[in-house]
Scaffold this motif. Structure first.
Motif, PDB file in Angstrom:
ATOM      1  N   LYS A 321     -33.851  -8.480  37.161  1.00 13.04           N
ATOM      2  CA  LYS A 321     -34.642  -8.389  38.395  1.00 13.04           C
ATOM      3  C   LYS A 321     -33.790  -7.928  39.579  1.00 13.04           C
ATOM      4  O   LYS A 321     -34.263  -7.190  40.445  1.00 13.04           O
ATOM      5  CB  LYS A 321     -35.280  -9.749  38.694  1.00 13.04           C
ATOM      6  N   GLY A 322     -32.521  -8.349  39.600  1.00 11.88           N
ATOM      7  CA  GLY A 322     -31.649  -7.963  40.704  1.00 11.88           C
ATOM      8  C   GLY A 322     -31.571  -6.468  40.891  1.00 11.88           C
ATOM      9  O   GLY A 322     -31.612  -5.957  42.019  1.00 11.88           O
ATOM     10  N   PHE A 323     -31.466  -5.711  39.769  1.00 13.26           N
ATOM     11  CA  PHE A 323     -31.379  -4.254  39.876  1.00 13.26           C
ATOM     12  C   PHE A 323     -32.738  -3.618  40.195  1.00 13.26           C
ATOM     13  O   PHE A 323     -32.786  -2.510  40.727  1.00 13.26           O
ATOM     14  CB  PHE A 323     -30.817  -3.668  38.580  1.00 13.26           C
ATOM     15  N   LEU A 324     -33.816  -4.308  39.861  1.00 12.42           N
ATOM     16  CA  LEU A 324     -35.126  -3.778  40.228  1.00 12.42           C
ATOM     17  C   LEU A 324     -35.323  -3.803  41.741  1.00 12.42           C
ATOM     18  O   LEU A 324     -35.752  -2.820  42.345  1.00 12.42           O
ATOM     19  CB  LEU A 324     -36.239  -4.591  39.558  1.00 12.42           C
ATOM     20  N   VAL A 325     -34.997  -4.921  42.347  1.00 13.25           N
ATOM     21  CA  VAL A 325     -35.288  -5.108  43.775  1.00 13.25           C
ATOM     22  C   VAL A 325     -34.134  -4.669  44.665  1.00 13.25           C
ATOM     23  O   VAL A 325     -34.314  -4.490  45.872  1.00 13.25           O
ATOM     24  CB  VAL A 325     -35.648  -6.570  44.072  1.00 13.25           C
ATOM     25  N   GLU A 326     -32.936  -4.476  44.073  1.00 11.11           N
ATOM     26  CA  GLU A 326     -31.771  -4.032  44.838  1.00 11.11           C
ATOM     27  C   GLU A 326     -30.931  -3.104  43.957  1.00 11.11           C
ATOM     28  O   GLU A 326     -30.074  -3.538  43.200  1.00 11.11           O
ATOM     29  CB  GLU A 326     -30.938  -5.243  45.282  1.00 11.11           C
ATOM     30  N   PRO A 327     -31.212  -1.773  44.013  1.00 11.16           N
ATOM     31  CA  PRO A 327     -30.486  -0.828  43.158  1.00 11.16           C
ATOM     32  C   PRO A 327     -28.971  -0.900  43.326  1.00 11.16           C
ATOM     33  O   PRO A 327     -28.225  -0.628  42.383  1.00 11.16           O
ATOM     34  CB  PRO A 327     -31.035   0.536  43.599  1.00 11.16           C
ATOM     35  N   ASN A 328     -28.508  -1.269  44.501  1.00 15.11           N
ATOM     36  CA  ASN A 328     -27.070  -1.404  44.754  1.00 15.11           C
ATOM     37  C   ASN A 328     -26.655  -2.875  44.631  1.00 15.11           C
ATOM     38  O   ASN A 328     -25.940  -3.406  45.485  1.00 15.11           O
ATOM     39  CB  ASN A 328     -26.725  -0.860  46.137  1.00 15.11           C
ATOM     40  N   TRP A 329     -27.079  -3.508  43.551  1.00 18.62           N
ATOM     41  CA  TRP A 329     -26.848  -4.941  43.389  1.00 18.62           C
ATOM     42  C   TRP A 329     -25.359  -5.280  43.387  1.00 18.62           C
ATOM     43  O   TRP A 329     -24.932  -6.261  43.990  1.00 18.62           O
ATOM     44  CB  TRP A 329     -27.489  -5.413  42.081  1.00 18.62           C
ATOM     45  N   VAL A 330     -24.561  -4.486  42.712  1.00 19.77           N
ATOM     46  CA  VAL A 330     -23.129  -4.780  42.614  1.00 19.77           C
ATOM     47  C   VAL A 330     -22.502  -4.773  44.007  1.00 19.77           C
ATOM     48  O   VAL A 330     -21.734  -5.675  44.370  1.00 19.77           O
ATOM     49  CB  VAL A 330     -22.425  -3.765  41.694  1.00 19.77           C
ATOM     50  N   GLU A 331     -22.834  -3.768  44.785  1.00 17.03           N
ATOM     51  CA  GLU A 331     -22.302  -3.689  46.153  1.00 17.03           C
ATOM     52  C   GLU A 331     -22.783  -4.870  46.988  1.00 17.03           C
ATOM     53  O   GLU A 331     -22.021  -5.454  47.773  1.00 17.03           O
ATOM     54  CB  GLU A 331     -22.742  -2.377  46.806  1.00 17.03           C
ATOM     55  N   ALA A 332     -24.040  -5.247  46.799  1.00 20.06           N
ATOM     56  CA  ALA A 332     -24.605  -6.356  47.584  1.00 20.06           C
ATOM     57  C   ALA A 332     -23.856  -7.652  47.312  1.00 20.06           C
ATOM     58  O   ALA A 332     -23.484  -8.380  48.243  1.00 20.06           O
ATOM     59  CB  ALA A 332     -26.091  -6.511  47.267  1.00 20.06           C
ATOM     60  N   VAL A 333     -23.595  -7.969  46.042  1.00 20.97           N
ATOM     61  CA  VAL A 333     -22.921  -9.235  45.754  1.00 20.97           C
ATOM     62  C   VAL A 333     -21.445  -9.171  46.116  1.00 20.97           C
ATOM     63  O   VAL A 333     -20.835 -10.175  46.497  1.00 20.97           O
ATOM     64  CB  VAL A 333     -23.107  -9.661  44.279  1.00 20.97           C
ATOM     65  N   ARG A 334     -20.859  -7.960  46.006  1.00 20.76           N
ATOM     66  CA  ARG A 334     -19.454  -7.820  46.404  1.00 20.76           C
ATOM     67  C   ARG A 334     -19.303  -8.085  47.901  1.00 20.76           C
ATOM     68  O   ARG A 334     -18.311  -8.679  48.356  1.00 20.76           O
ATOM     69  CB  ARG A 334     -18.932  -6.424  46.060  1.00 20.76           C
ATOM     70  N   ASP A 335     -20.322  -7.669  48.665  1.00 18.75           N
ATOM     71  CA  ASP A 335     -20.285  -7.856  50.116  1.00 18.75           C
ATOM     72  C   ASP A 335     -20.782  -9.223  50.553  1.00 18.75           C
ATOM     73  O   ASP A 335     -20.830  -9.516  51.752  1.00 18.75           O
ATOM     74  CB  ASP A 335     -21.120  -6.774  50.809  1.00 18.75           C
ATOM     75  N   GLY A 336     -21.213 -10.041  49.582  1.00 16.53           N
ATOM     76  CA  GLY A 336     -21.676 -11.375  49.918  1.00 16.53           C
ATOM     77  C   GLY A 336     -23.079 -11.430  50.479  1.00 16.53           C
ATOM     78  O   GLY A 336     -23.463 -12.421  51.108  1.00 16.53           O
ATOM     79  N   ARG A 337     -23.885 -10.361  50.239  1.00 15.20           N
ATOM     80  CA  ARG A 337     -25.253 -10.362  50.741  1.00 15.20           C
ATOM     81  C   ARG A 337     -26.176 -11.097  49.772  1.00 15.20           C
ATOM     82  O   ARG A 337     -25.996 -11.025  48.554  1.00 15.20           O
ATOM     83  CB  ARG A 337     -25.772  -8.927  50.941  1.00 15.20           C
ATOM     84  N   LYS A 338     -27.175 -11.784  50.321  1.00 12.49           N
ATOM     85  CA  LYS A 338     -28.170 -12.448  49.488  1.00 12.49           C
ATOM     86  C   LYS A 338     -29.209 -11.426  49.040  1.00 12.49           C
ATOM     87  O   LYS A 338     -29.702 -10.627  49.840  1.00 12.49           O
ATOM     88  CB  LYS A 338     -28.846 -13.592  50.248  1.00 12.49           C
ATOM     89  N   VAL A 339     -29.547 -11.461  47.741  1.00 14.39           N
ATOM     90  CA  VAL A 339     -30.510 -10.521  47.172  1.00 14.39           C
ATOM     91  C   VAL A 339     -31.899 -11.145  47.213  1.00 14.39           C
ATOM     92  O   VAL A 339     -32.090 -12.302  46.832  1.00 14.39           O
ATOM     93  CB  VAL A 339     -30.127 -10.165  45.722  1.00 14.39           C
ATOM     94  N   LYS A 340     -32.875 -10.381  47.701  1.00 11.54           N
ATOM     95  CA  LYS A 340     -34.259 -10.870  47.745  1.00 11.54           C
ATOM     96  C   LYS A 340     -34.797 -11.095  46.336  1.00 11.54           C
ATOM     97  O   LYS A 340     -34.348 -10.450  45.387  1.00 11.54           O
ATOM     98  CB  LYS A 340     -35.161  -9.863  48.465  1.00 11.54           C
ATOM     99  N   GLY A 341     -35.764 -11.968  46.233  1.00 12.47           N
ATOM    100  CA  GLY A 341     -36.352 -12.262  44.938  1.00 12.47           C
ATOM    101  C   GLY A 341     -37.573 -11.426  44.628  1.00 12.47           C
ATOM    102  O   GLY A 341     -38.275 -11.686  43.649  1.00 12.47           O
ATOM    103  N   PHE A 342     -37.846 -10.395  45.453  1.00 14.38           N
ATOM    104  CA  PHE A 342     -39.038  -9.576  45.233  1.00 14.38           C
ATOM    105  C   PHE A 342     -38.799  -8.198  45.840  1.00 14.38           C
ATOM    106  O   PHE A 342     -37.829  -7.973  46.576  1.00 14.38           O
ATOM    107  CB  PHE A 342     -40.261 -10.225  45.884  1.00 14.38           C
ATOM    108  N   ALA A 343     -39.695  -7.270  45.499  1.00 13.25           N
ATOM    109  CA  ALA A 343     -39.653  -5.934  46.069  1.00 13.25           C
ATOM    110  C   ALA A 343     -40.686  -5.833  47.177  1.00 13.25           C
ATOM    111  O   ALA A 343     -41.823  -6.287  47.027  1.00 13.25           O
ATOM    112  CB  ALA A 343     -39.941  -4.890  44.994  1.00 13.25           C
TER     113      ALA A 343
END
Length: 969
Positions: A321-343
């Motif tokens: 789901k992380g890659f569905l709602v945040e295509p740049n998931w790896v960058e987001a977690v590397r930067d410490g950003r919280k990923v939304k649970g929906f699109a």
């Protein structure tokens, strides 16, 4: 060694991944109808590539009729290599490894998805899915062709430029179908034993490796995805999966990939077992399997999820789901950003999601939401959480559902707090949910939250308390207050690392009837005792039973009017009931000692028997020798609870024994147990007594004949004592593990789960009431033994009879079934359903309408009732010999009722082998010094079937005698 998310990972093939993150394969339903790739789908994958170590492309079918869903990708023909090459290059050019999953749907390839063709599978067994077609069983030649189809799929992946292939052995598709005992019923080289069922997946792997070698594909990655368990019966269990993975590992792979909805998942087959499957995997893997990385998947959305997965033992993480709602998931977690649970509903184009996938995300998973509206909801909740709640002061009377009945509750509020919760638990089984009534209200009041954990063994009642308080909050305030209280943080419980070293004379595992008897008798004899119970209450299965006991030879039996019963008669009756399969030494032990035990239970323990109701008249016994406890099973539990509390027995509730301790020479010297708080007890003891009950809720231990019978026992019947005693180095012997006590009077309250109507049956069948089959005909003397009624029931197709009652007797019935945990509210709901679903409680004003509802022949049902009423008039049952004293009343005025009667079981008949001193024997027939067993965990005393009241008698007698044996030693 600590694993970090951004470590480079070397794989066994020689390939490496630049980090531990993979994009999980996810169904998109976005390919062309023939399996070719659309530009939109290639762009979707490319947009998510680059930062992850690898992208695993969704399952591609290896054969044209093997699609498992619409819009599937194909890898079945050479003309698809061009499109697959474009996809592989799109992923690799961004910097991620490109892997593709290949599969055949087998029996999940429904005709409408595959040009109307019937599916194929290992056997002609339909999937347990709505409207699933029956597949055609594959021939030996077709199996060999299918293995070649998988090999060709690997070859095409190599030629298209993919870095690797994942063999899809999960999600009930074809490879898994060959390994599953549910879908593979073959008796040839491809099925039967687990070794033969593993042959197809092993052959596919060997074929894939051969192609890789032939193509000279150096560092080509080969993985295998698996579903760890199946719910089907029979089905794959985790031990089966470990066998397969260990075999596959011997051939060599680059990774194994769990297929689960959550990376922290425990067993779906044994939900009461809290151990995560990853822990079981790590403990059970072979040396070869330990060298192969394992991928965790499911619920990995934030960086903390991924890090926790690595800490639990996974080597790699697959993010869905992380890659569905945040295509740049790896960058987001590397930067410490919280990923939304929906699109966000407005963001489809920016997310580069194909139209079919967007629809799939929205309709099937509710992943598409209005971000603005969700933010407002979150902000509103945050705002509410920051405000002090206000209530209308006073007391509010509500009711919530308990295990047996509704629970009247009074919830008291001050202006800003819940200040009191009083629960009238008199309708609940005494002792069964006491900790719920003590713990949950206190936690709700102390922490002002409804976000509290259920108490072990009493989840229904726990939820009832929470729901009742929520109802009161709604009345005293608003839905906002309910939302706030449910969202507030749970009471934090920090697990203890404390280890207590203790020494006692006796430690007893399990506080059911046998365990309590052993503990109280040992304490009476001057021994120091620890009594362990994994649940929150004592009494075990007897707490939720009707509470009947054989009392042969006791003072109570004589006072009730039977003075000529003997141990010899009792043994003969039990042998006849148990089909002469009883362990006679143990049966004689019971017959010789049950009278003295009963008097001790009454006089010393303080259990009261229902002398007013008198001895029960039962077909199993030539002499009346059964009494009920006053107030049934919970009356027994209340009495023993009080006695244990007044004794010197050290009682440890919610404490689970984990392993037996030995001296290294096979003698038991104590055990290790862990409280739910985390505190560990290492207990040295002169003797350990296993009174852990049966294994009826452990599907892995059940014989085939019981797996399809409704279970009505306690969920805690998992057979832990049996398994602990069989551990290597102890090697306890077992007997008759294929036997269980089946009763003919269950109603199916949930799939696979029953409740007992026996209390209602006994009450009404004294006067009238008929048992009829699905044709509306009587088939048995309704007052015959359970054993005889069961034999007839099991001959029916389907395996169901119906209890026919008039209105007068149904009114009696509905009151008397409460002892089996059936509430008035349950019956009202079942009557409202009126046979539209199980449990079937059909009712109608007249017999003709009743027959129509139940699908019976009108004339047959009416003729059955008329003939029975004639027998009542003349006082003789010419058809089945029902005694005249039970032909008291005709079937009278309507409305009329038909109540399903299905086979149910709770008690297992097999277990540990013991001698007459209740000492456990090992597989060589020698006594295991220091280890005793009593109650249901002991095998063979009842033979193949236990008569009424016998199991409680055995539990109490064997528990008491075990303590006396220990003292004598």
């Amino acid at each position: 060694m600590t694993k970090h998310l951004f470590d480079r990972v070397a794989l066994p093939s020689g390939a490496s991944l630049k980090n531990r993150i993979l994009m999980a394969p996810m169904t998109t339903e976005s390919a062309y109808y023939d399996g070719n790739l659309t530009d939109e789908l290639i762009e979707y994958y490319a947009h998510r590539s680059g930062q992850a170590g690898a992208v695993i492309v969704e399952s591609a079918f290896v054969e044209d009729k093997g699609r498992g869903f619409f819009g599937a990708i194909g890898i079945d023909t050479d003309d698809k290599i061009e499109g697959l090459t474009r996809l592989a290059e799109a992923i690799r050019s961004k910097g991620s490894k490109a892997l593709i999953q290949i599969y055949h749907a087998g029996r999940m390839a429904f005709p409408e998805m595959n040009k109307g063709c019937l599916p194929i599978s290992a056997s002609s067994v339909a999937a347990l899915r709505p409207n699933a077609p029956i597949p055609e069983e594959m021939t030996h030649r077709e199996i060999l062709d299918m293995i070649e189809a998988f090999a060709d799929g690997v070859r095409r992946a190599i030629r298209a430029g993919f870095d690797g292939v994942e063999l899809h052995g999960a999600n009930t598709y074809l490879i898994q179908q060959f390994f599953s005992p549910h879908s593979n019923r073959r008796s040839d080289a491809w099925g039967g034993t687990i070794e033969k069922r593993a042959k197809f997946p092993l052959a596919v792997l060997e074929a894939a490796k051969k192609v890789i070698a032939e193509e000279g594909a150096e560092d080509f990655i080969l993985g295998y995805r698996f579903s760890p368990e199946e719910l089907e019966e029979p089905g794959i269990r985790f031990e089966d999966t470990l066998y397969l993975l260990n075999r596959l590992a011997e051939l060599g792979l680059d990774y194994f990939h769990f297929s689960m909805g959550i990376y922290t998942r425990n067993s779906i087959v044994q939900p009461d077992d809290p151990e995560m499957l990853i822990a079981k995997f790590l403990a059970g893997r072979s040396e070869a399997l330990a060298k192969i990385p394992i991928i965790g998947v499911g619920g990995i959305l934030q960086k903390t999820d991924a890090e926790e997965a690595l800490e639990l033992g996974y080597d790699l993480v697959a993010v869905a789901k992380g890659f569905l709602v945040e295509p740049n998931w790896v960058e987001a977690v590397r930067d410490g950003r919280k990923v939304k649970g929906f699109a966000d509903i407005h963001d489809r184009k920016n997310l580069v999601i194909p139209t079919p996938l967007w629809k799939f995300m929205d309709e099937s998973f509710q992943l598409v939401k209005d971000a603005d509206a969700e933010m407002k909801k979150a902000e509103r909740l945050i705002e509410l959480m920051g405000k002090e709640l206000e209530f209308k002061e006073g007391q509010y009377h509500v009711a919530a559902k308990g295990h047996n009945s509704d629970l009247p509750m009074v919830v008291t509020f001050s202006k800003h707090k819940i200040t009191g919760i009083e629960i009238d638990s008199t309708g609940e089984s005494e002792g069964l949910s006491d900790m719920v009534f003590e713990r949950l209200p206190q936690q709700i009041i102390d922490f002002q939250t409804l976000n509290v954990d259920a108490v072990s063994g009493a989840s229904t009642t726990s939820q009832g308390v929470v729901d009742g308080v929520a109802d009161a909050v709604l009345q005293a305030s608003s839905q906002d207050a309910v939302d706030v209280l449910k969202a507030r943080q749970k009471p934090s419980v920090e697990l203890s690392n404390e280890v207590l070293e203790e020494t006692v004379d006796v430690v007893i595992v399990g506080a059911g009837a046998a365990g309590v008897a052993a503990a109280l008798r040992a304490e009476e004899l001057g021994l120091s005792v620890i009594l362990l119970e994994k649940l929150s209450f004592i009494g075990g299965a007897i707490s939720v039973s009707g509470g009947n006991q054989v009392v042969m030879g006791s003072r109570l039996q004589k006072e009730a009017g039977v003075t000529d019963d003997t141990a010899e008669l009792m043994v003969e009756d039990f042998l006849a009931n148990g089909n002469q399969a009883n362990v006679r030494e143990l049966l004689q032990l019971l017959a010789d000692n049950i009278g003295q035990t009963t008097d001790w239970v009454h006089d010393y323990v303080g259990v009261q028997y229902d002398m007013k109701g008198g001895l029960h008249v039962l077909a199993e016994y030539r002499k009346d020798r059964e009494l009920a406890y006053d107030h049934g099973g919970h009356g027994f539990a209340a009495a023993v609870r009080s006695k244990v509390a007044d004794s010197a027995v050290q009682l440890l509730l919610q404490t689970k024994a984990q392993q037996l301790l030995t001296d290294g020479e096979g003698n038991v010297t104590g055990l290790v147990a862990v409280e739910d708080s985390g505190r560990t007890h290492r207990i040295s003891a002169k003797a350990v007594v296993l009174t852990t009950g049966g294994y009826g809720n452990n599907k892995q231990l059940l014989p085939k004949r019981l797996k399809d019978v409704l279970f009505y026992g306690t969920r805690s019947s998992m057979g832990e004592g049996l398994l602990m005693a069989q551990a290597h180095g102890i090697d306890a012997a077992t007997v008759m593990l294929d036997q269980g006590k089946i009763y003919p009077n269950g109603v199916e309250v949930a799939q696979g789960t029953a409740k007992s109507t026996i209390g209602g049956n006994i009450a009404v069948l004294r006067e009238n009431g008929l048992l009829v089959n699905t044709n509306g005909q009587r088939v048995i003397n309704e007052r015959a033994s359970n054993h005889d009624i069961l034999d007839v029931l099991m001959e029916q197709e389907p395996k169901v009879l119906y209890l026919l009652l008039d209105q007068e007797h149904f009114s009696i019935f509905r009151e008397e079934v409460a002892e089996g945990g059936i509430s008035q509210a349950d019956i009202d709901q079942w009557l409202e359903n009126n046979g539209s679903r199980t449990p079937y409680f059909f009712h109608a004003d007249n017999l003709q309408a009743l027959a129509d509802l139940a699908g019976m022949d009108r004339q047959a049902l009416a003729a059955t009732v008329e003939r029975y009423n004639h027998f009542v008039e003349q006082g003789v049952d010419e058809d089945f010999g029902r005694q005249s004293r039970f032909l008291q009343k005709k079937v009278g005025q309507g409305p009329y009722y038909l109540i399903e009667q299905k086979p149910r079981f709770a008690t297992t008949m097999g277990g540990l082998v013991v001698n007459s001193q209740l000492e456990v024997l090992n597989t060589k027939g020698k006594v295991i010094q220091g280890l005793y067993a009593a109650g249901e965990v002991v095998g063979g005393v009842m033979g193949t079937d236990s008569p009424s009241g016998a199991n409680n008698a055995w539990a109490l007698t064997s528990g008491k005698l075990a303590a006396e044996s220990i003292k004598g030693d």
